[in-house]
Motif scaffolding. Structure first.
Motif, PDB file in Angstrom:
ATOM      1  N   TYR A   1      -4.890   1.816   6.753  1.00 58.29           N
ATOM      2  CA  TYR A   1      -5.649   1.219   5.660  1.00 58.29           C
ATOM      3  C   TYR A   1      -4.851   0.053   5.075  1.00 58.29           C
ATOM      4  CZ  TYR A   1      -9.118   4.910   5.685  1.00 58.29           C
ATOM      5  OH  TYR A   1     -10.139   5.756   6.058  1.00 58.29           O
ATOM      6  N   TYR A   2      -5.521  -1.079   4.939  1.00 60.70           N
ATOM      7  CA  TYR A   2      -4.906  -2.289   4.433  1.00 60.70           C
ATOM      8  C   TYR A   2      -5.621  -2.737   3.161  1.00 60.70           C
ATOM      9  CZ  TYR A   2      -3.288  -2.732   9.275  1.00 60.70           C
ATOM     10  OH  TYR A   2      -2.723  -2.525  10.508  1.00 60.70           O
ATOM     11  N   CYS A   3      -4.869  -3.262   2.212  1.00 60.49           N
ATOM     12  CA  CYS A   3      -5.493  -3.962   1.103  1.00 60.49           C
ATOM     13  C   CYS A   3      -5.278  -5.462   1.286  1.00 60.49           C
ATOM     14  CB  CYS A   3      -4.991  -3.485  -0.250  1.00 60.49           C
ATOM     15  SG  CYS A   3      -3.258  -3.801  -0.623  1.00 60.49           S
TER      16      CYS A   3
ATOM     17  N   CYS B   1      -2.592   0.060  -4.098  1.00 50.65           N
ATOM     18  CA  CYS B   1      -2.233  -1.277  -3.625  1.00 50.65           C
ATOM     19  C   CYS B   1      -1.594  -1.994  -4.806  1.00 50.65           C
ATOM     20  CB  CYS B   1      -3.461  -2.009  -3.127  1.00 50.65           C
ATOM     21  SG  CYS B   1      -3.193  -3.748  -2.713  1.00 50.65           S
TER      22      CYS B   1
ATOM     23  N   LEU C   1      -5.090   6.167  -2.357  1.00 51.92           N
ATOM     24  CA  LEU C   1      -4.274   5.032  -1.938  1.00 51.92           C
ATOM     25  C   LEU C   1      -4.071   4.084  -3.114  1.00 51.92           C
ATOM     26  CD1 LEU C   1      -5.839   4.142   1.530  1.00 51.92           C
ATOM     27  CD2 LEU C   1      -4.096   5.851   0.975  1.00 51.92           C
TER      28      LEU C   1
ATOM     29  N   GLU D   1       0.835  -1.197   0.000  1.00 50.16           N
ATOM     30  CA  GLU D   1       0.000   0.000   0.000  1.00 50.16           C
ATOM     31  C   GLU D   1       0.869   1.246   0.000  1.00 50.16           C
ATOM     32  OE1 GLU D   1      -2.047  -3.002   2.862  1.00 50.16           O
ATOM     33  OE2 GLU D   1      -0.023  -2.286   2.442  1.00 50.16           O
TER      34      GLU D   1
ATOM     35  N   THR E   1      -1.095   1.316   5.330  1.00 53.73           N
ATOM     36  CA  THR E   1      -0.604   2.683   5.189  1.00 53.73           C
ATOM     37  C   THR E   1      -1.459   3.585   6.068  1.00 53.73           C
ATOM     38  OG1 THR E   1      -0.029   4.427   3.598  1.00 53.73           O
ATOM     39  CG2 THR E   1      -2.044   3.194   3.141  1.00 53.73           C
TER      40      THR E   1
ATOM     41  N   TRP F   1     -10.258  -3.227   0.478  1.00 51.73           N
ATOM     42  CA  TRP F   1      -9.628  -2.288   1.404  1.00 51.73           C
ATOM     43  C   TRP F   1     -10.328  -2.393   2.764  1.00 51.73           C
ATOM     44  CZ3 TRP F   1      -5.260   0.434   0.644  1.00 51.73           C
ATOM     45  CH2 TRP F   1      -4.816   0.629  -0.662  1.00 51.73           C
TER      46      TRP F   1
END
Length: 122
Positions: A94-96, A22, A20, A6, A116, A36
């Motif tokens: 924030y994660y993917c 990914c 954002l 990310e 991120t 996300w």
């Protein structure tokens, strides 16, 4: 080696925007849905958005609907999350994540990124 990386997080004022990214590698990106998720301090991880692999259909949590837009570029193995009209309550890591289909945060999910940080100041 599977990687989801990310980028694009940062500090922004309320009402501002961030995008954002990914970036994926190590698996057949076209075959995977990408989601996300986010986790705010002291709170559980929650769903934000997802885009399918098959027809590009999208899902949004009610809290971000109308403000966030997810998209994917299969040629670049990248998924984007355009975040507009940001609010302080959007502050989170924030994660993917990737799996065969869109999954909820409570489901097992094959691959995760490292996250991120997004911080929205009031």
């Amino acid at each position: 080696e599977v990687q989801l990386v990310e980028s694009g997080g940062g500090l922004v004022q309320a009402g501002g925007s961030l995008r954002l990214s990914c970036a994926a590698s190590g698996f057949t990106f076209d075959d995977y849905a990408i989601g996300w998720f986010r986790q705010a301090p002291g709170k559980e991880r929650e769903d934000v958005s997802c885009i399918s692999s098959s027809d590009g259909s999208t899902y949004y949590a009610d809290s971000v609907k109308g403000r966030f837009t997810i998209s994917r570029d299969n040629a670049k193995n990248t998924v984007y999350l355009q975040m507009n009209s940001l609010k302080p309550e959007d502050t989170a890591v924030y994660y993917c994540a990737a799996d065969w289909a869109c999954r909820g945060v409570g489901d097992p999910i094959r691959y995760w990124g490292q996250g991120t940080q997004v911080t929205v100041s009031s």
